[in-house]
Scaffold this motif. Structure first.
Motif, PDB file in Angstrom:
ATOM      1  N   ARG A 190       0.864  -1.217  -0.078  1.00  0.00           N
ATOM      2  CA  ARG A 190       0.104   0.088  -0.037  1.00  0.00           C
ATOM      3  C   ARG A 190       0.991   1.356   0.085  1.00  0.00           C
ATOM      4  N   ASP A 191       1.872   1.427   1.033  1.00  0.00           N
ATOM      5  CA  ASP A 191       2.652   2.328   0.855  1.00  0.00           C
ATOM      6  C   ASP A 191       3.499   2.853  -0.420  1.00  0.00           C
ATOM      7  N   ARG A 192       3.868   1.566  -0.872  1.00  0.00           N
ATOM      8  CA  ARG A 192       4.483   1.379  -2.371  1.00  0.00           C
ATOM      9  C   ARG A 192       3.690   2.159  -3.241  1.00  0.00           C
ATOM     10  N   LEU A 193       2.589   1.830  -3.509  1.00  0.00           N
ATOM     11  CA  LEU A 193       1.287   2.244  -4.215  1.00  0.00           C
ATOM     12  C   LEU A 193       1.310   3.808  -3.989  1.00  0.00           C
ATOM     13  N   ILE A 194       1.309   4.134  -2.829  1.00  0.00           N
ATOM     14  CA  ILE A 194       1.084   5.485  -2.388  1.00  0.00           C
ATOM     15  C   ILE A 194       2.328   6.503  -3.052  1.00  0.00           C
ATOM     16  N   PHE A 195       3.486   5.607  -2.861  1.00  0.00           N
ATOM     17  CA  PHE A 195       4.768   6.390  -3.436  1.00  0.00           C
ATOM     18  C   PHE A 195       4.536   6.458  -5.126  1.00  0.00           C
ATOM     19  N   ILE A 196       4.268   5.487  -5.452  1.00  0.00           N
ATOM     20  CA  ILE A 196       4.231   5.476  -6.912  1.00  0.00           C
ATOM     21  C   ILE A 196       3.310   6.469  -7.382  1.00  0.00           C
ATOM     22  N   LYS A 197       2.036   6.735  -6.907  1.00  0.00           N
ATOM     23  CA  LYS A 197       1.029   7.677  -6.993  1.00  0.00           C
ATOM     24  C   LYS A 197       1.521   9.322  -7.109  1.00  0.00           C
ATOM     25  N   ARG A 198       2.296   9.344  -5.844  1.00  0.00           N
ATOM     26  CA  ARG A 198       3.018  10.683  -5.757  1.00  0.00           C
ATOM     27  C   ARG A 198       3.858  10.932  -6.733  1.00  0.00           C
ATOM     28  N   ALA A 199       4.769   9.777  -7.009  1.00  0.00           N
ATOM     29  CA  ALA A 199       5.812  10.145  -8.221  1.00  0.00           C
ATOM     30  C   ALA A 199       5.047  10.429  -9.510  1.00  0.00           C
ATOM     31  N   ARG A 200       4.178   9.653  -9.722  1.00  0.00           N
ATOM     32  CA  ARG A 200       3.375   9.685 -10.978  1.00  0.00           C
ATOM     33  C   ARG A 200       2.588  11.223 -11.150  1.00  0.00           C
ATOM     34  N   LEU A 201       2.347  11.668  -9.925  1.00  0.00           N
ATOM     35  CA  LEU A 201       1.758  13.109 -10.078  1.00  0.00           C
ATOM     36  C   LEU A 201       2.789  14.059 -10.441  1.00  0.00           C
ATOM     37  N   LEU A 202       4.398  13.748 -10.414  1.00  0.00           N
ATOM     38  CA  LEU A 202       5.178  14.715 -10.621  1.00  0.00           C
ATOM     39  C   LEU A 202       5.433  14.638 -12.023  1.00  0.00           C
ATOM     40  N   GLY A 203       4.870  13.643 -12.563  1.00  0.00           N
ATOM     41  CA  GLY A 203       4.965  13.490 -14.193  1.00  0.00           C
ATOM     42  C   GLY A 203       5.852  12.622 -14.368  1.00  0.00           C
ATOM     43  N   LEU A 204       6.673  11.889 -13.435  1.00  0.00           N
ATOM     44  CA  LEU A 204       7.810  10.798 -13.596  1.00  0.00           C
ATOM     45  C   LEU A 204       7.189   9.800 -14.289  1.00  0.00           C
ATOM     46  N   LEU A 223      13.364   4.951  -8.685  1.00  0.00           N
ATOM     47  CA  LEU A 223      13.414   5.624  -7.353  1.00  0.00           C
ATOM     48  C   LEU A 223      12.846   4.704  -6.342  1.00  0.00           C
ATOM     49  N   LEU A 224      12.059   3.894  -6.603  1.00  0.00           N
ATOM     50  CA  LEU A 224      11.512   2.821  -5.669  1.00  0.00           C
ATOM     51  C   LEU A 224      12.880   1.758  -5.397  1.00  0.00           C
ATOM     52  N   SER A 231      19.248  13.622  -9.212  1.00  0.00           N
ATOM     53  CA  SER A 231      19.372  13.818 -10.829  1.00  0.00           C
ATOM     54  C   SER A 231      17.880  13.298 -11.592  1.00  0.00           C
ATOM     55  N   ILE A 232      17.259  12.303 -10.792  1.00  0.00           N
ATOM     56  CA  ILE A 232      15.764  11.972 -11.741  1.00  0.00           C
ATOM     57  C   ILE A 232      15.022  13.042 -11.402  1.00  0.00           C
ATOM     58  N   ILE A 233      14.925  13.883 -10.237  1.00  0.00           N
ATOM     59  CA  ILE A 233      14.207  14.851 -10.184  1.00  0.00           C
ATOM     60  C   ILE A 233      14.599  16.110 -10.923  1.00  0.00           C
ATOM     61  N   LYS A 251      15.484  13.804   1.679  1.00  0.00           N
ATOM     62  CA  LYS A 251      14.138  14.458   1.915  1.00  0.00           C
ATOM     63  C   LYS A 251      13.197  14.152   0.647  1.00  0.00           C
ATOM     64  N   ILE A 252      13.896  13.759  -0.402  1.00  0.00           N
ATOM     65  CA  ILE A 252      12.868  13.628  -1.431  1.00  0.00           C
ATOM     66  C   ILE A 252      12.150  12.321  -1.463  1.00  0.00           C
ATOM     67  N   ILE A 253      12.858  11.299  -0.953  1.00  0.00           N
ATOM     68  CA  ILE A 253      12.279  10.063  -0.848  1.00  0.00           C
ATOM     69  C   ILE A 253      11.281   9.977   0.240  1.00  0.00           C
ATOM     70  N   GLU A 254      11.711  10.740   1.396  1.00  0.00           N
ATOM     71  CA  GLU A 254      10.827  10.987   2.403  1.00  0.00           C
ATOM     72  C   GLU A 254       9.691  11.556   2.189  1.00  0.00           C
ATOM     73  N   SER A 255       9.526  12.587   1.258  1.00  0.00           N
ATOM     74  CA  SER A 255       8.269  13.474   0.802  1.00  0.00           C
ATOM     75  C   SER A 255       7.508  12.514   0.200  1.00  0.00           C
ATOM     76  N   LEU A 256       8.193  11.611  -0.874  1.00  0.00           N
ATOM     77  CA  LEU A 256       7.404  10.727  -1.801  1.00  0.00           C
ATOM     78  C   LEU A 256       6.679   9.742  -0.874  1.00  0.00           C
ATOM     79  N   SER A 257       7.392   9.406   0.229  1.00  0.00           N
ATOM     80  CA  SER A 257       6.923   8.210   0.965  1.00  0.00           C
ATOM     81  C   SER A 257       5.760   8.676   2.190  1.00  0.00           C
ATOM     82  N   GLN A 258       5.975  10.120   2.591  1.00  0.00           N
ATOM     83  CA  GLN A 258       5.291  10.730   3.546  1.00  0.00           C
ATOM     84  C   GLN A 258       5.440  10.218   4.890  1.00  0.00           C
TER      85      GLN A 258
END
Lengths: 132, 132
Positions: free
Chosen positions: A48-62, A70-71, A86-88, B125-132
DNA sequence: ATGAAGGTTCTAGCCGCTATAGGGTCAAGC
DNA sequence: GCTTGACCCTATAGCGGCTAGAACCTTCAT
Protein backbone atom coordinates in the motif's frame (compact mmCIF):
# COMPACT_ATOMS: atom_id res chain seq x y z
CA UNK A 1 -0.10 -9.12 12.99
CA UNK A 2 -0.20 -7.88 9.46
CA UNK A 3 -3.44 -7.94 7.57
CA UNK A 4 -3.70 -9.05 4.01
CA UNK A 5 -5.91 -7.33 1.55
CA UNK A 6 -7.14 -8.13 -1.93
CA UNK A 7 -6.46 -6.06 -5.01
CA UNK A 8 -9.86 -4.39 -4.77
CA UNK A 9 -9.24 -3.25 -1.22
CA UNK A 10 -5.78 -2.03 -2.16
CA UNK A 11 -7.30 -0.19 -5.10
CA UNK A 12 -9.78 1.55 -2.84
CA UNK A 13 -7.13 2.36 -0.23
CA UNK A 14 -4.84 4.00 -2.78
CA UNK A 15 -7.39 5.39 -5.21
CA UNK A 16 -5.89 3.37 -8.03
CA UNK A 17 -7.80 1.01 -10.29
CA UNK A 18 -7.23 -2.71 -9.88
CA UNK A 19 -6.31 -3.04 -13.56
CA UNK A 20 -3.70 -0.35 -13.09
CA UNK A 21 -2.23 -2.19 -10.11
CA UNK A 22 -1.96 -5.34 -12.21
CA UNK A 23 -0.37 -3.26 -14.93
CA UNK A 24 2.18 -1.92 -12.44
CA UNK A 25 2.92 -5.51 -11.49
CA UNK A 26 3.59 -6.40 -15.10
CA UNK A 27 5.94 -3.41 -15.25
CA UNK A 28 7.81 -4.69 -12.19
CA UNK A 29 6.77 -1.94 -9.78
CA UNK A 30 4.73 -3.78 -7.17
CA UNK A 31 3.86 -7.42 -6.54
CA UNK A 32 1.50 -9.18 -4.13
CA UNK A 33 3.25 -10.87 -1.21
CA UNK A 34 1.31 -14.04 -1.89
CA UNK A 35 -1.87 -15.45 -3.39
CA UNK A 36 -4.88 -17.34 -2.10
CA UNK A 37 -5.33 -20.94 -3.15
CA UNK A 38 -7.76 -19.69 -5.75
CA UNK A 39 -5.17 -17.31 -7.17
CA UNK A 40 -6.33 -14.00 -5.68
CA UNK A 41 -3.49 -11.52 -5.14
CA UNK A 42 -2.88 -10.56 -1.51
CA UNK A 43 -1.11 -7.42 -0.35
CA UNK A 44 0.12 -5.88 2.90
CA UNK A 45 0.71 -2.35 4.14
CA UNK A 46 4.11 -2.39 2.52
CA UNK A 47 2.53 -2.64 -0.93
CA UNK A 48 0.00 0.00 0.00
CA UNK A 49 2.83 2.37 0.90
CA UNK A 50 4.60 1.48 -2.29
CA UNK A 51 1.52 2.30 -4.33
CA UNK A 52 1.12 5.63 -2.57
CA UNK A 53 4.75 6.34 -3.38
CA UNK A 54 4.10 5.47 -7.03
CA UNK A 55 1.05 7.69 -7.10
CA UNK A 56 2.94 10.69 -5.74
CA UNK A 57 5.79 10.18 -8.14
CA UNK A 58 3.38 9.85 -11.07
CA UNK A 59 1.74 13.12 -10.02
CA UNK A 60 5.14 14.71 -10.51
CA UNK A 61 4.95 13.50 -14.07
CA UNK A 62 7.70 10.91 -13.70
CA UNK A 63 7.71 7.94 -16.07
CA UNK A 64 7.11 4.46 -14.71
CA UNK A 65 10.75 3.75 -15.49
CA UNK A 66 11.85 6.65 -13.29
CA UNK A 67 9.43 5.60 -10.58
CA UNK A 68 10.89 2.11 -10.71
CA UNK A 69 14.39 3.53 -10.25
CA UNK A 70 13.24 5.65 -7.33
CA UNK A 71 11.62 2.64 -5.68
CA UNK A 72 14.83 0.70 -6.09
CA UNK A 73 16.81 3.52 -4.51
CA UNK A 74 14.29 3.97 -1.71
CA UNK A 75 14.69 0.30 -0.85
CA UNK A 76 18.38 0.74 -0.19
CA UNK A 77 19.07 3.06 2.73
CA UNK A 78 22.74 3.34 1.82
CA UNK A 79 22.22 4.21 -1.81
CA UNK A 80 23.70 7.56 -2.76
CA UNK A 81 21.16 10.32 -2.92
CA UNK A 82 22.65 11.80 -6.08
CA UNK A 83 20.71 9.49 -8.34
CA UNK A 84 17.48 10.56 -6.72
CA UNK A 85 18.43 14.19 -7.17
CA UNK A 86 19.25 13.74 -10.82
CA UNK A 87 15.96 12.01 -11.61
CA UNK A 88 14.11 14.92 -10.04
CA UNK A 89 16.38 17.46 -11.69
CA UNK A 90 15.95 15.98 -15.15
CA UNK A 91 12.20 15.91 -14.67
CA UNK A 92 12.29 19.56 -13.68
CA UNK A 93 14.19 20.35 -16.86
CA UNK A 94 11.67 18.42 -18.94
CA UNK A 95 8.81 20.25 -17.29
CA UNK A 96 10.47 23.62 -17.88
CA UNK A 97 11.11 22.82 -21.50
CA UNK A 98 7.51 21.70 -21.96
CA UNK A 99 6.35 24.88 -20.24
CA UNK A 100 8.23 26.99 -22.73
CA UNK A 101 6.67 25.11 -25.62
CA UNK A 102 3.19 25.46 -24.17
CA UNK A 103 3.61 29.17 -23.48
CA UNK A 104 4.60 29.67 -27.10
CA UNK A 105 1.56 27.65 -28.12
CA UNK A 106 -0.72 29.71 -25.93
CA UNK A 107 0.49 32.94 -27.50
CA UNK A 108 0.01 31.54 -30.98
CA UNK A 109 -3.48 30.19 -30.29
CA UNK A 110 -4.48 33.39 -28.58
CA UNK A 111 -3.34 35.42 -31.56
CA UNK A 112 -5.27 33.15 -33.90
CA UNK A 113 -8.41 33.33 -31.81
CA UNK A 114 -8.33 37.13 -31.78
CA UNK A 115 -7.89 37.54 -35.50
CA UNK A 116 -11.02 35.90 -36.86
CA UNK A 117 -14.14 38.02 -37.13
CA UNK A 118 -15.44 36.44 -40.31
CA UNK A 119 -18.69 34.56 -40.89
CA UNK A 120 -17.59 31.96 -43.39
CA UNK A 121 -14.47 29.98 -44.00
CA UNK A 122 -13.84 31.98 -47.18
CA UNK A 123 -12.80 34.99 -45.10
CA UNK A 124 -11.52 33.14 -42.06
CA UNK A 125 -8.11 34.36 -41.02
CA UNK A 126 -7.49 31.21 -39.03
CA UNK A 127 -7.81 28.96 -42.05
CA UNK A 128 -5.83 31.48 -44.05
CA UNK A 129 -3.10 31.51 -41.48
CA UNK A 130 -2.87 27.74 -41.45
CA UNK A 131 -2.79 27.61 -45.24
CA UNK A 132 -0.42 30.59 -45.43
CA UNK B 1 0.41 21.76 -66.35
CA UNK B 2 0.58 20.22 -62.94
CA UNK B 3 3.55 18.13 -61.95
CA UNK B 4 3.22 14.92 -60.06
CA UNK B 5 5.57 13.95 -57.32
CA UNK B 6 6.27 10.78 -55.41
CA UNK B 7 5.86 10.38 -51.68
CA UNK B 8 9.59 10.87 -51.13
CA UNK B 9 9.56 14.20 -52.93
CA UNK B 10 6.46 15.27 -51.05
CA UNK B 11 8.15 14.22 -47.82
CA UNK B 12 11.16 16.38 -48.60
CA UNK B 13 9.04 19.33 -49.70
CA UNK B 14 7.02 19.32 -46.48
CA UNK B 15 9.63 18.06 -44.04
CA UNK B 16 7.42 15.12 -43.11
CA UNK B 17 8.48 11.49 -43.21
CA UNK B 18 7.03 9.27 -45.92
CA UNK B 19 5.75 6.81 -43.33
CA UNK B 20 3.94 9.65 -41.60
CA UNK B 21 2.31 10.70 -44.86
CA UNK B 22 1.07 7.15 -45.37
CA UNK B 23 -0.18 7.17 -41.80
CA UNK B 24 -2.09 10.39 -42.47
CA UNK B 25 -3.61 8.71 -45.49
CA UNK B 26 -4.80 5.82 -43.34
CA UNK B 27 -6.32 8.39 -41.00
CA UNK B 28 -8.18 10.00 -43.92
CA UNK B 29 -6.26 13.28 -43.98
CA UNK B 30 -4.55 13.25 -47.34
CA UNK B 31 -4.57 10.88 -50.33
CA UNK B 32 -2.55 10.67 -53.54
CA UNK B 33 -4.40 11.84 -56.65
CA UNK B 34 -3.37 8.67 -58.42
CA UNK B 35 -0.81 5.89 -58.57
CA UNK B 36 1.73 4.67 -61.09
CA UNK B 37 1.15 1.29 -62.72
CA UNK B 38 3.55 -0.15 -60.21
CA UNK B 39 1.55 1.24 -57.33
CA UNK B 40 3.61 4.29 -56.38
CA UNK B 41 1.58 7.11 -54.86
CA UNK B 42 1.57 10.36 -56.87
CA UNK B 43 0.75 13.78 -55.46
CA UNK B 44 0.25 17.33 -56.72
CA UNK B 45 0.65 20.82 -55.23
CA UNK B 46 -2.76 20.51 -53.67
CA UNK B 47 -1.62 17.65 -51.48
CA UNK B 48 1.57 19.52 -50.67
CA UNK B 49 -0.48 22.47 -49.45
CA UNK B 50 -2.68 20.16 -47.48
CA UNK B 51 0.32 18.62 -45.76
CA UNK B 52 1.70 22.04 -44.90
CA UNK B 53 -1.68 22.88 -43.40
CA UNK B 54 -1.58 19.68 -41.37
CA UNK B 55 1.92 20.44 -40.18
CA UNK B 56 0.99 23.93 -38.99
CA UNK B 57 -2.10 22.65 -37.23
CA UNK B 58 -0.11 19.88 -35.55
CA UNK B 59 2.38 22.47 -34.32
CA UNK B 60 -0.53 24.09 -32.52
CA UNK B 61 -0.96 20.81 -30.71
CA UNK B 62 -4.23 19.92 -32.41
CA UNK B 63 -5.23 16.26 -32.63
CA UNK B 64 -5.41 14.57 -36.02
CA UNK B 65 -9.17 14.44 -35.53
CA UNK B 66 -9.30 18.22 -35.12
CA UNK B 67 -6.99 18.69 -38.08
CA UNK B 68 -9.30 16.52 -40.14
CA UNK B 69 -12.26 18.68 -39.15
CA UNK B 70 -10.36 21.84 -40.03
CA UNK B 71 -9.42 20.43 -43.42
CA UNK B 72 -13.04 19.57 -44.06
CA UNK B 73 -14.09 23.09 -43.15
CA UNK B 74 -11.32 24.65 -45.19
CA UNK B 75 -12.57 22.75 -48.23
CA UNK B 76 -15.95 24.41 -48.01
CA UNK B 77 -15.77 28.15 -48.56
CA UNK B 78 -19.29 28.66 -47.29
CA UNK B 79 -18.88 26.72 -44.10
CA UNK B 80 -19.53 28.82 -41.02
CA UNK B 81 -16.39 30.03 -39.34
CA UNK B 82 -17.71 29.35 -35.86
CA UNK B 83 -16.65 25.72 -35.91
CA UNK B 84 -13.11 26.75 -36.75
CA UNK B 85 -13.14 29.24 -33.90
CA UNK B 86 -14.37 26.71 -31.43
CA UNK B 87 -11.72 24.14 -32.34
CA UNK B 88 -9.05 26.78 -31.76
CA UNK B 89 -10.73 28.03 -28.62
CA UNK B 90 -11.00 24.59 -27.09
CA UNK B 91 -7.38 23.91 -27.88
CA UNK B 92 -6.45 27.17 -26.19
CA UNK B 93 -8.37 26.09 -23.11
CA UNK B 94 -6.62 22.71 -23.09
CA UNK B 95 -3.26 24.40 -23.40
CA UNK B 96 -4.04 26.79 -20.56
CA UNK B 97 -5.20 23.99 -18.34
CA UNK B 98 -2.06 21.99 -19.09
CA UNK B 99 0.02 25.11 -18.39
CA UNK B 100 -1.51 25.42 -14.97
CA UNK B 101 -0.75 21.78 -14.21
CA UNK B 102 2.81 22.13 -15.38
CA UNK B 103 3.42 25.30 -13.39
CA UNK B 104 2.20 23.50 -10.31
CA UNK B 105 4.51 20.63 -11.17
CA UNK B 106 7.45 22.96 -11.63
CA UNK B 107 6.93 24.50 -8.19
CA UNK B 108 6.68 21.08 -6.61
CA UNK B 109 9.77 19.69 -8.34
CA UNK B 110 11.73 22.84 -7.58
CA UNK B 111 10.82 22.58 -3.91
CA UNK B 112 11.86 18.93 -3.87
CA UNK B 113 15.13 19.65 -5.58
CA UNK B 114 16.03 22.36 -3.06
CA UNK B 115 15.29 20.32 -0.01
CA UNK B 116 17.73 17.44 -0.36
CA UNK B 117 21.25 17.97 0.95
CA UNK B 118 21.76 14.41 2.15
CA UNK B 119 24.34 11.87 1.04
CA UNK B 120 22.35 8.69 1.26
CA UNK B 121 18.78 7.70 0.68
CA UNK B 122 18.33 7.16 4.42
CA UNK B 123 18.31 10.92 4.97
CA UNK B 124 16.95 11.94 1.59
CA UNK B 125 14.08 14.37 1.96
CA UNK B 126 12.92 13.64 -1.56
CA UNK B 127 12.33 9.97 -0.85
CA UNK B 128 10.83 10.91 2.49
CA UNK B 129 8.50 13.35 0.83
CA UNK B 130 7.33 10.78 -1.68
CA UNK B 131 6.79 8.19 1.04
CA UNK B 132 5.21 10.76 3.37
C1' DA C 1 -26.67 -24.42 -2.17
C1' DT C 2 -26.91 -20.24 -4.37
C1' DG C 3 -26.05 -15.79 -6.07
C1' DA C 4 -23.68 -11.45 -6.09
C1' DA C 5 -19.52 -9.29 -5.86
C1' DG C 6 -15.20 -9.54 -6.83
C1' DG C 7 -11.26 -11.89 -8.62
C1' DT C 8 -8.38 -14.31 -12.73
C1' DT C 9 -5.96 -14.27 -17.58
C1' DC C 10 -5.83 -12.86 -22.25
C1' DT C 11 -6.45 -9.90 -26.00
C1' DA C 12 -7.15 -5.66 -28.22
C1' DG C 13 -7.62 -0.68 -28.37
C1' DC C 14 -6.29 4.36 -27.61
C1' DC C 15 -2.76 8.28 -29.99
C1' DG C 16 0.68 9.52 -33.30
C1' DC C 17 3.77 7.93 -34.99
C1' DT C 18 8.32 4.78 -35.75
C1' DA C 19 10.74 0.57 -37.00
C1' DT C 20 11.38 -3.68 -39.26
C1' DA C 21 10.85 -7.36 -42.70
C1' DG C 22 10.41 -8.84 -47.13
C1' DG C 23 9.40 -7.70 -51.16
C1' DG C 24 8.46 -4.73 -55.85
C1' DT C 25 9.38 -0.48 -59.10
C1' DC C 26 11.76 3.11 -61.40
C1' DA C 27 15.27 5.63 -63.97
C1' DA C 28 19.89 5.87 -65.39
C1' DG C 29 24.04 4.02 -67.16
C1' DC C 30 26.24 0.33 -69.69
C1' DG D 1 18.26 -5.42 -72.72
C1' DC D 2 20.23 -5.68 -68.19
C1' DT D 3 21.92 -4.34 -63.93
C1' DT D 4 22.26 -1.36 -60.22
C1' DG D 5 20.78 1.36 -56.50
C1' DA D 6 17.57 4.46 -54.88
C1' DC D 7 13.13 4.52 -54.03
C1' DC D 8 8.59 2.59 -53.10
C1' DC D 9 5.04 -0.99 -51.51
C1' DT D 10 2.27 -3.69 -47.68
C1' DA D 11 1.94 -5.72 -43.31
C1' DT D 12 3.02 -6.16 -38.65
C1' DA D 13 4.62 -4.88 -34.15
C1' DG D 14 6.14 -1.60 -30.80
C1' DC D 15 6.29 2.75 -27.78
C1' DG D 16 3.76 4.62 -22.80
C1' DG D 17 0.28 4.22 -19.60
C1' DC D 18 -3.29 2.72 -19.21
C1' DT D 19 -8.53 1.11 -20.37
C1' DA D 20 -12.11 -2.10 -21.97
C1' DG D 21 -13.99 -6.44 -22.89
C1' DA D 22 -14.61 -11.51 -22.99
C1' DA D 23 -14.88 -15.68 -20.75
C1' DC D 24 -14.19 -17.77 -16.81
C1' DC D 25 -13.18 -18.77 -11.52
C1' DT D 26 -13.33 -17.68 -6.21
C1' DT D 27 -15.09 -15.94 -2.14
C1' DC D 28 -18.40 -14.95 1.23
C1' DA D 29 -22.97 -14.07 3.11
C1' DT D 30 -27.33 -15.85 3.23
Amino acid sequence: MESRITIGQLAKATDTKAVTIRYYESAGLVSPVTRTEGGYRLYTDRERDRLIFIKRARLLGLSLEDVKSLLGLADDENAPCGQVDSIIHEQLERVRSRLKDLQQLERELDRLEQCCQADTVADCKIIESLSQ
